[in-house]
Design an enzyme around this catalytic site. Structure first.
Site: not given
Length: 218
Positions: A46, A71, A120, A156
């Protein structure tokens, strides 16, 4: 820097399931993830995993797969690392690094499944190359994800969804498998077992529809 953040960084240094700068393994992990886990199970990654809720959630449900959350923020991955340790999940690891350097940490075909969750959107034209679904990144994924492996993308953001869909339709190297602009009204909603990232929960509560694309690498 606050004491809490310093303590989290200290724990990351001790936690075996965190691979980060300063650890010997950091520069040697490429192509060796199955050795790290001690098995030959498929590897799921991920990107921009944040606190790691999604990575850990997948690992709970699929004990015969290995999961790596990536990350750049050490204070974020501390949360997922700690959860995995507390729940005794040996199939979870966290990698601290820049996604632009993905090829430095994974060998060709080493990844079976890739998740790009709520990245982002980088809406400005000058930032297109920084979008995680731009051709620059897709070329990396096509090398690192094994043939017939799959890539999942959730957002989204309507603009990023439409951009990604257009880019994917132009590439002969991939096959579009699933595509919806309203995931929770789609036939695939139950496949994700209700596992949500922090951002997904936040956006859903605000009434935003979640867009989802899944494609395979030929």
């Amino acid at each position: 820097m606050g004491r809490k953040k310093l303590e989290r960084f200290r724990q990351n240094e001790e936690n075996r399931n965190v691979v980060q700068p300063g650890k010997d393994l950091y520069e040697k992990i490429k192509g060796c993830w199955n050795d790290f886990f001690g098995n030959d199970h498929p590897i799921t990654v991920e990107l921009a995993c944040g606190r790691g809720e999604f990575t850990v959630g997948l690992a709970r449900n699929y004990p015969n797969r290995n999961f790596i959350g990536m990350d750049i923020k050490g204070s974020r991955i501390w949360k997922g690392s700690t959860m995995a340790i507390q729940e005794n999940l040996p199939n979870v690891a966290f990698l601290r690094g820049q996604i632009e350097r993905l090829e430095d940490f994974f060998g060709e075909g080493e990844i079976s499944e890739l998740w790009i969750t709520f990245p982002d959107p980088r809406p400005k034209d000058r930032d297109e190359k920084r979008r995680l679904t731009s051709p620059r990144f897709l070329e990396m994924y096509e090398k690192l994800v094994r043939k017939e492996g799959v890539v999942h993308f959730k957002t989204d953001n309507t603009g990023l969804y439409e951009y990604t869909r257009e880019i994917l339709c132009e590439r002969t190297e991939v096959e579009l498998l699933k595509d919806t602009d309203d995931f929770y009204a789609s036939a695939w909603r139950d496949e994700h077992l209700g596992i949500k990232t922090r951002y997904e929960k936040m956006f859903s509560e605000k009434g935003e529809t979640i867009k989802y694309i899944c494609f395979s690498v030929r």
